[in-house]
Design a protein around this motif. Sequence first.
Motif, PDB file in Angstrom:
ATOM      1  N   THR A 182       0.508  -0.963   0.083  1.00  0.00           N
ATOM      2  CA  THR A 182      -0.058  -0.357   0.261  1.00  0.00           C
ATOM      3  C   THR A 182       0.326   0.905   0.303  1.00  0.00           C
ATOM      4  OG1 THR A 182      -1.876  -1.223   1.267  1.00  0.00           O
ATOM      5  CG2 THR A 182      -1.970   0.782   0.890  1.00  0.00           C
ATOM      6  N   SER A 183       1.638   1.178   0.477  1.00  0.00           N
ATOM      7  CA  SER A 183       2.661   2.487   1.115  1.00  0.00           C
ATOM      8  C   SER A 183       4.372   2.719  -0.050  1.00  0.00           C
ATOM      9  CB  SER A 183       3.698   2.838   2.484  1.00  0.00           C
ATOM     10  OG  SER A 183       4.137   1.317   2.528  1.00  0.00           O
ATOM     11  N   SER A 184       4.247   1.465  -0.669  1.00  0.00           N
ATOM     12  CA  SER A 184       5.848   2.062  -1.878  1.00  0.00           C
ATOM     13  C   SER A 184       5.328   2.728  -2.991  1.00  0.00           C
ATOM     14  CB  SER A 184       6.126   0.142  -2.260  1.00  0.00           C
ATOM     15  OG  SER A 184       4.422  -0.467  -3.025  1.00  0.00           O
ATOM     16  N   LYS A 185       4.078   3.023  -3.248  1.00  0.00           N
ATOM     17  CA  LYS A 185       4.006   3.328  -4.532  1.00  0.00           C
ATOM     18  C   LYS A 185       4.011   4.885  -4.000  1.00  0.00           C
ATOM     19  CE  LYS A 185       0.993   4.137  -8.086  1.00  0.00           C
ATOM     20  NZ  LYS A 185      -0.543   4.157  -9.229  1.00  0.00           N
ATOM     21  N   ALA A 186       3.031   5.227  -2.922  1.00  0.00           N
ATOM     22  CA  ALA A 186       3.457   6.749  -2.586  1.00  0.00           C
ATOM     23  C   ALA A 186       5.170   6.927  -1.810  1.00  0.00           C
ATOM     24  CB  ALA A 186       2.743   7.274  -1.283  1.00  0.00           C
ATOM     25  N   ARG A 187       5.498   6.110  -1.529  1.00  0.00           N
ATOM     26  CA  ARG A 187       7.396   6.640  -1.186  1.00  0.00           C
ATOM     27  C   ARG A 187       8.124   6.703  -2.806  1.00  0.00           C
ATOM     28  NH1 ARG A 187      11.055   8.324   2.023  1.00  0.00           N
ATOM     29  NH2 ARG A 187      12.968   7.149   2.298  1.00  0.00           N
ATOM     30  N   THR A 188       7.633   5.447  -3.706  1.00  0.00           N
ATOM     31  CA  THR A 188       8.427   5.745  -4.661  1.00  0.00           C
ATOM     32  C   THR A 188       8.348   7.096  -5.472  1.00  0.00           C
ATOM     33  OG1 THR A 188       8.175   3.380  -5.063  1.00  0.00           O
ATOM     34  CG2 THR A 188       8.795   4.617  -7.019  1.00  0.00           C
ATOM     35  N   LEU A 189       7.134   7.633  -5.874  1.00  0.00           N
ATOM     36  CA  LEU A 189       7.103   8.689  -6.468  1.00  0.00           C
ATOM     37  C   LEU A 189       7.744   9.922  -5.434  1.00  0.00           C
ATOM     38  CD1 LEU A 189       3.168   8.721  -7.183  1.00  0.00           C
ATOM     39  CD2 LEU A 189       4.693   8.464  -9.009  1.00  0.00           C
ATOM     40  N   GLN A 190       7.784  10.183  -4.337  1.00  0.00           N
ATOM     41  CA  GLN A 190       7.950  11.311  -3.603  1.00  0.00           C
ATOM     42  C   GLN A 190       9.563  11.155  -3.636  1.00  0.00           C
ATOM     43  OE1 GLN A 190       7.997   9.918   1.081  1.00  0.00           O
ATOM     44  NE2 GLN A 190       8.665  12.151   1.354  1.00  0.00           N
ATOM     45  N   LEU A 191      10.197   9.281  -3.596  1.00  0.00           N
ATOM     46  CA  LEU A 191      11.642   9.661  -3.446  1.00  0.00           C
ATOM     47  C   LEU A 191      12.221   9.740  -5.459  1.00  0.00           C
ATOM     48  CD1 LEU A 191      12.760   6.303  -1.571  1.00  0.00           C
ATOM     49  CD2 LEU A 191      13.681   8.482  -1.298  1.00  0.00           C
ATOM     50  N   ARG A 192      11.434   9.580  -6.187  1.00  0.00           N
ATOM     51  CA  ARG A 192      11.812   9.818  -7.813  1.00  0.00           C
ATOM     52  C   ARG A 192      11.814  11.730  -7.444  1.00  0.00           C
ATOM     53  NH1 ARG A 192      13.326   6.505 -11.435  1.00  0.00           N
ATOM     54  NH2 ARG A 192      12.402   4.570 -11.332  1.00  0.00           N
ATOM     55  N   PHE A 193      10.822  12.306  -6.795  1.00  0.00           N
ATOM     56  CA  PHE A 193      10.506  13.723  -6.973  1.00  0.00           C
ATOM     57  C   PHE A 193      11.930  14.167  -6.008  1.00  0.00           C
ATOM     58  CE2 PHE A 193       9.484  17.549  -5.115  1.00  0.00           C
ATOM     59  CZ  PHE A 193       9.504  18.151  -6.673  1.00  0.00           C
ATOM     60  N   GLN A 194      12.165  13.856  -5.078  1.00  0.00           N
ATOM     61  CA  GLN A 194      13.320  14.248  -4.964  1.00  0.00           C
ATOM     62  C   GLN A 194      14.738  14.074  -5.416  1.00  0.00           C
ATOM     63  OE1 GLN A 194      13.928  12.131  -0.993  1.00  0.00           O
ATOM     64  NE2 GLN A 194      12.418  12.728   0.059  1.00  0.00           N
ATOM     65  N   LEU A 195      14.694  12.994  -6.274  1.00  0.00           N
ATOM     66  CA  LEU A 195      15.887  13.395  -7.352  1.00  0.00           C
ATOM     67  C   LEU A 195      15.986  14.135  -8.268  1.00  0.00           C
ATOM     68  CD1 LEU A 195      16.651   9.034  -8.022  1.00  0.00           C
ATOM     69  CD2 LEU A 195      18.146  10.965  -6.783  1.00  0.00           C
ATOM     70  N   GLN A 196      15.133  14.191  -9.003  1.00  0.00           N
ATOM     71  CA  GLN A 196      14.177  15.358  -9.671  1.00  0.00           C
ATOM     72  C   GLN A 196      14.590  16.371  -9.619  1.00  0.00           C
ATOM     73  OE1 GLN A 196      10.748  14.723 -11.534  1.00  0.00           O
ATOM     74  NE2 GLN A 196      11.111  12.210 -12.821  1.00  0.00           N
ATOM     75  N   SER A 197      14.269  17.020  -7.858  1.00  0.00           N
ATOM     76  CA  SER A 197      14.191  18.482  -7.598  1.00  0.00           C
ATOM     77  C   SER A 197      15.755  19.073  -7.133  1.00  0.00           C
ATOM     78  CB  SER A 197      13.339  18.512  -6.885  1.00  0.00           C
ATOM     79  OG  SER A 197      13.265  17.689  -5.903  1.00  0.00           O
ATOM     80  N   LEU A 198      16.583  17.875  -6.659  1.00  0.00           N
ATOM     81  CA  LEU A 198      17.824  17.819  -5.721  1.00  0.00           C
ATOM     82  C   LEU A 198      18.558  18.774  -6.591  1.00  0.00           C
ATOM     83  CD1 LEU A 198      19.190  17.716  -3.258  1.00  0.00           C
ATOM     84  CD2 LEU A 198      20.305  15.183  -4.294  1.00  0.00           C
ATOM     85  N   LYS A 199      19.163  20.113  -6.079  1.00  0.00           N
ATOM     86  CA  LYS A 199      20.435  20.632  -6.715  1.00  0.00           C
ATOM     87  C   LYS A 199      21.414  20.477  -6.248  1.00  0.00           C
ATOM     88  CE  LYS A 199      17.467  21.786 -10.458  1.00  0.00           C
ATOM     89  NZ  LYS A 199      17.859  21.284 -11.592  1.00  0.00           N
ATOM     90  N   LYS A 200      22.577  21.214  -6.861  1.00  0.00           N
ATOM     91  CA  LYS A 200      24.092  20.764  -6.019  1.00  0.00           C
ATOM     92  C   LYS A 200      24.157  21.902  -4.856  1.00  0.00           C
ATOM     93  CE  LYS A 200      28.816  20.965  -6.139  1.00  0.00           C
ATOM     94  NZ  LYS A 200      28.780  22.097  -5.415  1.00  0.00           N
ATOM     95  N   GLY A 201      24.104  23.117  -5.603  1.00  0.00           N
ATOM     96  CA  GLY A 201      24.216  24.325  -4.472  1.00  0.00           C
ATOM     97  C   GLY A 201      25.154  24.299  -3.820  1.00  0.00           C
ATOM     98  N   SER A 202      24.843  24.454  -2.928  1.00  0.00           N
ATOM     99  CA  SER A 202      26.256  25.441  -1.929  1.00  0.00           C
ATOM    100  C   SER A 202      26.873  23.193  -1.675  1.00  0.00           C
ATOM    101  CB  SER A 202      25.864  25.776  -0.933  1.00  0.00           C
ATOM    102  OG  SER A 202      25.596  25.200   0.420  1.00  0.00           O
ATOM    103  N   LEU A 203      26.329  22.682  -1.637  1.00  0.00           N
ATOM    104  CA  LEU A 203      27.298  21.586  -1.755  1.00  0.00           C
ATOM    105  C   LEU A 203      28.491  20.631  -1.986  1.00  0.00           C
ATOM    106  CD1 LEU A 203      23.775  18.789  -1.247  1.00  0.00           C
ATOM    107  CD2 LEU A 203      24.588  20.520   0.628  1.00  0.00           C
ATOM    108  N   SER A 204      29.418  20.444  -1.050  1.00  0.00           N
ATOM    109  CA  SER A 204      29.777  19.797  -2.343  1.00  0.00           C
ATOM    110  C   SER A 204      29.820  17.870  -3.211  1.00  0.00           C
ATOM    111  CB  SER A 204      31.579  18.895  -1.205  1.00  0.00           C
ATOM    112  OG  SER A 204      31.175  17.997  -0.709  1.00  0.00           O
ATOM    113  N   ILE A 205      30.938  18.018  -3.689  1.00  0.00           N
ATOM    114  CA  ILE A 205      30.826  16.771  -4.571  1.00  0.00           C
ATOM    115  C   ILE A 205      30.427  15.339  -4.395  1.00  0.00           C
ATOM    116  CG2 ILE A 205      31.825  15.551  -6.562  1.00  0.00           C
ATOM    117  CD1 ILE A 205      30.010  18.637  -7.611  1.00  0.00           C
ATOM    118  N   HIS A 206      31.590  15.658  -3.202  1.00  0.00           N
ATOM    119  CA  HIS A 206      30.995  14.285  -2.257  1.00  0.00           C
ATOM    120  C   HIS A 206      29.542  14.515  -1.328  1.00  0.00           C
ATOM    121  CE1 HIS A 206      31.623  11.980   0.999  1.00  0.00           C
ATOM    122  NE2 HIS A 206      32.819  11.096   0.641  1.00  0.00           N
ATOM    123  N   ASP A 207      29.439  15.209  -0.925  1.00  0.00           N
ATOM    124  CA  ASP A 207      28.218  15.265  -0.394  1.00  0.00           C
ATOM    125  C   ASP A 207      26.842  15.529  -1.104  1.00  0.00           C
ATOM    126  OD1 ASP A 207      29.370  15.559   2.385  1.00  0.00           O
ATOM    127  OD2 ASP A 207      29.113  17.772   2.707  1.00  0.00           O
TER     128      ASP A 207
END
Length: 285
Positions: free
Chosen positions: A143-168
């Motif tokens: 029941t919860s895996s589909k919603a969790r999958t959509l949330q994680l994929r959205f995080q992958l698409q929206s995450l930017k490097k910004g001030s983070l180091s390449i390693h982090d």
Amino acid sequence: MSSASNPANEPSPADTVNTPAITPAPPVQSFPFQSLAPLTIKLDRSNYPYWRSQALPALRAHDLEGYALGTKHCPPQFVDNTIGGPIPDEPRQLNLGFAMWRRTDQSVLSWLLNSISESMFGHVVNCLSSHDLWVTLENSYTTSSKARTLQLRFQLQSLKKGSLSIHDYILKMKNIADGLSAAGQLLSDDDLILYILGGLGHEYEAVVVNLTSRHDQVTLQEVQYMLQSQEIRLEQLNSASNDSSMPAAHLATQMRRSLNLNSHTHNPNQHSSSRSFNPSVKRTH
């Protein structure tokens, strides 16, 4: 006459016919739980596949997975050894096979409960058998895996490097990818590389063009190495730029100080001449 020839001591035919046939109880087997070690991880909301991949082999190694999966069926609770069915108001004999099955099943249930975190315990607190617990967890995860999958994929698409180091930055991307794997959605290295490159700034454009224009296979380790090399290069350029601007700034400061000093040097003479000039005094021709 001896007592051996007395017919009164011999069993009657009626007593022989009415005696129920007793089936010997199965021998009590040795209990296999003494060597079953606890799991190294606790089940939470995000690691069900990892937890399941450890729980099943551990149970299978002791021939116990049938209790959790429901293939080891529960035997009858009582033994029916009388001819023609049970006798009314007659005490029924407990099936020792049922007792052994219940003992093992409750031990499997206890072992599984000990591997579940408190955040998940509310889902299984009312489960009475190991199979009941297993099915409850399966349904909850589905029941919860589909919603969790959509949330994680959205995080992958929206995450930017910004001030983070390449390693982090790459480590954060990997953690999200691991979360997708835990939710049952494996992410290939090629897809992860595309997400990583998509979140970089314009200062890494040369590396992105280089990587995306190649025809050979690029590994995640190679991508991280090239990005970290570019990161070091950018830091060196910024440091050199700061160092070259310091002499110019120092020279400008010295020039301003020199101009101010000259200004203060000439002003007293001007003030002195103005004070010595008296318009009421007439000049002598």
